[in-house]
Design a protein around this motif. Structure first.
Motif, PDB file in Angstrom:
ATOM      1  N   PHE A 191      27.473   6.304 -28.253  1.00  0.00           N
ATOM      2  CA  PHE A 191      27.272   7.636 -28.809  1.00  0.00           C
ATOM      3  C   PHE A 191      28.357   8.578 -28.291  1.00  0.00           C
ATOM      4  CE2 PHE A 191      22.336   7.543 -29.444  1.00  0.00           C
ATOM      5  CZ  PHE A 191      22.458   6.344 -30.135  1.00  0.00           C
ATOM      6  N   THR A 192      28.713   9.570 -29.131  1.00  0.00           N
ATOM      7  CA  THR A 192      29.681  10.585 -28.732  1.00  0.00           C
ATOM      8  C   THR A 192      29.165  11.958 -29.134  1.00  0.00           C
ATOM      9  OG1 THR A 192      31.524   9.045 -29.004  1.00  0.00           O
ATOM     10  CG2 THR A 192      32.056  11.387 -28.911  1.00  0.00           C
ATOM     11  N   ILE A 193      29.077  12.858 -28.167  1.00  0.00           N
ATOM     12  CA  ILE A 193      28.708  14.236 -28.449  1.00  0.00           C
ATOM     13  C   ILE A 193      29.986  15.060 -28.562  1.00  0.00           C
ATOM     14  CG2 ILE A 193      28.433  14.814 -25.988  1.00  0.00           C
ATOM     15  CD1 ILE A 193      26.143  16.708 -26.806  1.00  0.00           C
ATOM     16  N   SER A 194      29.992  15.993 -29.512  1.00  0.00           N
ATOM     17  CA  SER A 194      31.135  16.879 -29.675  1.00  0.00           C
ATOM     18  C   SER A 194      30.634  18.200 -30.243  1.00  0.00           C
ATOM     19  CB  SER A 194      32.186  16.262 -30.595  1.00  0.00           C
ATOM     20  OG  SER A 194      31.660  16.033 -31.887  1.00  0.00           O
ATOM     21  N   ARG A 195      31.504  19.194 -30.259  1.00  0.00           N
ATOM     22  CA  ARG A 195      31.117  20.492 -30.808  1.00  0.00           C
ATOM     23  C   ARG A 195      32.314  21.150 -31.465  1.00  0.00           C
ATOM     24  NH1 ARG A 195      28.670  23.797 -26.092  1.00  0.00           N
ATOM     25  NH2 ARG A 195      28.598  25.474 -27.667  1.00  0.00           N
ATOM     26  N   ASP A 196      31.999  22.011 -32.432  1.00  0.00           N
ATOM     27  CA  ASP A 196      32.998  22.828 -33.091  1.00  0.00           C
ATOM     28  C   ASP A 196      32.500  24.264 -32.976  1.00  0.00           C
ATOM     29  OD1 ASP A 196      34.644  24.253 -34.812  1.00  0.00           O
ATOM     30  OD2 ASP A 196      34.770  22.622 -36.271  1.00  0.00           O
ATOM     31  N   ASN A 197      33.048  25.009 -32.044  1.00  0.00           N
ATOM     32  CA  ASN A 197      32.555  26.372 -31.808  1.00  0.00           C
ATOM     33  C   ASN A 197      32.867  27.316 -32.973  1.00  0.00           C
ATOM     34  OD1 ASN A 197      31.373  25.704 -29.366  1.00  0.00           O
ATOM     35  ND2 ASN A 197      33.133  26.348 -28.143  1.00  0.00           N
ATOM     36  N   ALA A 198      33.905  26.999 -33.746  1.00  0.00           N
ATOM     37  CA  ALA A 198      34.227  27.828 -34.913  1.00  0.00           C
ATOM     38  C   ALA A 198      33.169  27.670 -36.003  1.00  0.00           C
ATOM     39  CB  ALA A 198      35.591  27.463 -35.452  1.00  0.00           C
ATOM     40  N   LYS A 199      32.499  26.509 -36.007  1.00  0.00           N
ATOM     41  CA  LYS A 199      31.475  26.238 -37.016  1.00  0.00           C
ATOM     42  C   LYS A 199      30.060  26.343 -36.441  1.00  0.00           C
ATOM     43  CE  LYS A 199      34.356  23.182 -39.828  1.00  0.00           C
ATOM     44  NZ  LYS A 199      34.494  21.833 -40.436  1.00  0.00           N
ATOM     45  N   THR A 204      28.469  24.434 -34.468  1.00  0.00           N
ATOM     46  CA  THR A 204      27.821  23.146 -34.701  1.00  0.00           C
ATOM     47  C   THR A 204      28.117  22.169 -33.561  1.00  0.00           C
ATOM     48  OG1 THR A 204      27.984  23.452 -37.087  1.00  0.00           O
ATOM     49  CG2 THR A 204      27.562  21.226 -36.312  1.00  0.00           C
ATOM     50  N   VAL A 205      27.093  21.422 -33.189  1.00  0.00           N
ATOM     51  CA  VAL A 205      27.250  20.314 -32.253  1.00  0.00           C
ATOM     52  C   VAL A 205      26.893  19.030 -32.985  1.00  0.00           C
ATOM     53  CG1 VAL A 205      24.910  20.579 -31.306  1.00  0.00           C
ATOM     54  CG2 VAL A 205      26.696  19.458 -29.947  1.00  0.00           C
ATOM     55  N   TYR A 206      27.588  17.950 -32.652  1.00  0.00           N
ATOM     56  CA  TYR A 206      27.430  16.676 -33.348  1.00  0.00           C
ATOM     57  C   TYR A 206      27.023  15.580 -32.369  1.00  0.00           C
ATOM     58  CZ  TYR A 206      30.347  19.202 -36.695  1.00  0.00           C
ATOM     59  OH  TYR A 206      30.857  20.145 -37.559  1.00  0.00           O
ATOM     60  N   LEU A 207      26.425  14.537 -32.933  1.00  0.00           N
ATOM     61  CA  LEU A 207      26.169  13.326 -32.181  1.00  0.00           C
ATOM     62  C   LEU A 207      26.549  12.147 -33.075  1.00  0.00           C
ATOM     63  CD1 LEU A 207      25.096  12.228 -29.458  1.00  0.00           C
ATOM     64  CD2 LEU A 207      22.909  11.849 -30.632  1.00  0.00           C
ATOM     65  N   GLN A 208      27.675  11.537 -32.772  1.00  0.00           N
ATOM     66  CA  GLN A 208      28.106  10.342 -33.492  1.00  0.00           C
ATOM     67  C   GLN A 208      27.462   9.137 -32.828  1.00  0.00           C
ATOM     68  OE1 GLN A 208      30.143   9.947 -36.302  1.00  0.00           O
ATOM     69  NE2 GLN A 208      29.481   7.801 -36.135  1.00  0.00           N
ATOM     70  N   MET A 209      26.724   8.373 -33.602  1.00  0.00           N
ATOM     71  CA  MET A 209      25.987   7.229 -33.073  1.00  0.00           C
ATOM     72  C   MET A 209      26.485   5.953 -33.734  1.00  0.00           C
ATOM     73  SD  MET A 209      22.141   8.852 -32.953  1.00  0.00           S
ATOM     74  CE  MET A 209      21.967   8.856 -34.731  1.00  0.00           C
ATOM     75  N   ASN A 210      27.062   5.072 -32.943  1.00  0.00           N
ATOM     76  CA  ASN A 210      27.580   3.796 -33.428  1.00  0.00           C
ATOM     77  C   ASN A 210      26.803   2.647 -32.808  1.00  0.00           C
ATOM     78  OD1 ASN A 210      29.616   5.238 -34.810  1.00  0.00           O
ATOM     79  ND2 ASN A 210      30.986   5.124 -33.044  1.00  0.00           N
ATOM     80  N   SER A 211      26.940   1.480 -33.402  1.00  0.00           N
ATOM     81  CA  SER A 211      26.285   0.269 -32.886  1.00  0.00           C
ATOM     82  C   SER A 211      24.806   0.525 -32.609  1.00  0.00           C
ATOM     83  CB  SER A 211      26.986  -0.208 -31.611  1.00  0.00           C
ATOM     84  OG  SER A 211      28.354  -0.457 -31.846  1.00  0.00           O
ATOM     85  N   SER A 247      28.413  14.231 -20.872  1.00  0.00           N
ATOM     86  CA  SER A 247      27.718  13.206 -20.094  1.00  0.00           C
ATOM     87  C   SER A 247      26.688  12.539 -20.986  1.00  0.00           C
ATOM     88  CB  SER A 247      27.056  13.792 -18.850  1.00  0.00           C
ATOM     89  OG  SER A 247      26.059  14.709 -19.196  1.00  0.00           O
ATOM     90  N   TYR A 248      26.339  11.292 -20.628  1.00  0.00           N
ATOM     91  CA  TYR A 248      25.492  10.478 -21.484  1.00  0.00           C
ATOM     92  C   TYR A 248      24.448   9.719 -20.662  1.00  0.00           C
ATOM     93  CZ  TYR A 248      29.241  11.251 -24.841  1.00  0.00           C
ATOM     94  OH  TYR A 248      30.167  11.841 -25.662  1.00  0.00           O
ATOM     95  N   ALA A 249      23.333   9.446 -21.314  1.00  0.00           N
ATOM     96  CA  ALA A 249      22.380   8.512 -20.735  1.00  0.00           C
ATOM     97  C   ALA A 249      23.002   7.124 -20.724  1.00  0.00           C
ATOM     98  CB  ALA A 249      21.089   8.508 -21.561  1.00  0.00           C
ATOM     99  N   ASN A 250      22.651   6.330 -19.742  1.00  0.00           N
ATOM    100  CA  ASN A 250      23.223   4.988 -19.647  1.00  0.00           C
ATOM    101  C   ASN A 250      22.931   4.157 -20.903  1.00  0.00           C
ATOM    102  OD1 ASN A 250      24.352   5.383 -17.110  1.00  0.00           O
ATOM    103  ND2 ASN A 250      22.529   4.664 -16.038  1.00  0.00           N
ATOM    104  N   SER A 251      21.789   4.400 -21.505  1.00  0.00           N
ATOM    105  CA  SER A 251      21.372   3.608 -22.661  1.00  0.00           C
ATOM    106  C   SER A 251      22.236   3.838 -23.897  1.00  0.00           C
ATOM    107  CB  SER A 251      19.910   3.898 -22.991  1.00  0.00           C
ATOM    108  OG  SER A 251      19.733   5.274 -23.279  1.00  0.00           O
ATOM    109  N   VAL A 252      22.982   4.945 -23.926  1.00  0.00           N
ATOM    110  CA  VAL A 252      23.793   5.245 -25.121  1.00  0.00           C
ATOM    111  C   VAL A 252      25.281   5.322 -24.801  1.00  0.00           C
ATOM    112  CG1 VAL A 252      21.846   6.526 -26.080  1.00  0.00           C
ATOM    113  CG2 VAL A 252      23.712   7.782 -24.958  1.00  0.00           C
ATOM    114  N   LYS A 253      25.623   5.229 -23.538  1.00  0.00           N
ATOM    115  CA  LYS A 253      27.028   5.347 -23.139  1.00  0.00           C
ATOM    116  C   LYS A 253      27.870   4.292 -23.848  1.00  0.00           C
ATOM    117  CE  LYS A 253      27.300   6.681 -18.993  1.00  0.00           C
ATOM    118  NZ  LYS A 253      27.257   6.766 -17.509  1.00  0.00           N
TER     119      LYS A 253
END
Length: 121
Positions: free
Chosen positions: A68-76, A78-85, A59-65
Motif C-alpha cells: 500500500f502507498t499513502i499520498s496526498r495532493d494538498n492543492a486538491k 485529497t489523500v489517497y491510498l493505493q492498494m496493490n497485491s 508510515s505503514y502497518a506491517n501488514s500492508v507495508k
C-alpha cells in the motif's frame, strides 16, 4: 475539523489493485496530518497508514507495508491510498481520518463515512 468523504472502494480479486480517495472540505487541509484505518467485520478499527502535512513522511502497518502507498495532493484537498497485491484479509471498511500521525484511532477528531473494500479469493 474537516469534512471527509472516501471513495474508490469495491470488489476486486486477490492480487488486484484499488485506489481509495478521501476528499476533504475546508481550506486548511494542508495543516492536517492524515491517516487511513480499516475495520473488518467483528474486529476493532486498525491503523493502515499515515502521512505528514507536507507528505514527506509516511508510515505503514506491517501488514500492508510494500503493498500500500499513502499520498496526498494538498492543492486538491485529497489523500489517497493505493492498494496493490490485495489479499482476502484486506477486506474491510476503510476510513480516512484527520489530525494526527498516531496509530491510535482515538487520537483523531475527523472521520469519513468509510468505503467498503472486498477482496475475493
Amino acid at each position: 475539523q474537516l469534512q471527509l468523504v472516501e471513495s474508490g472502494g469495491g470488489l476486486v480479486q486477490a492480487g488486484g489493485s484499488l485506489r481509495l480517495s478521501c476528499a476533504a472540505s475546508g481550506r486548511t487541509f494542508s495543516s492536517f496530518p492524515m491517516a487511513w484505518f480499516r475495520q473488518a467485520t467483528g474486529k476493532e478499527r486498525e491503523f493502515v497508514a499515515t502521512i505528514t502535512r507536507s507528505g514527506t513522511i509516511t508510515s505503514y502497518a506491517n501488514s500492508v507495508k510494500d503493498r500500500f502507498t499513502i499520498s496526498r495532493d494538498n492543492a486538491k484537498n485529497t489523500v489517497y491510498l493505493q492498494m496493490n497485491s490485495l489479499k482476502p484479509e484486506d477486506t474491510a471498511v476503510y476510513y480516512c481520518a484527520a489530525g494526527s500521525t498516531s496509530i491510535d484511532p482515538r487520537a483523531f477528531g475527523s472521520w469519513g463515512q468509510g468505503t467498503q473494500v472486498t477482496v475475493s479469493s
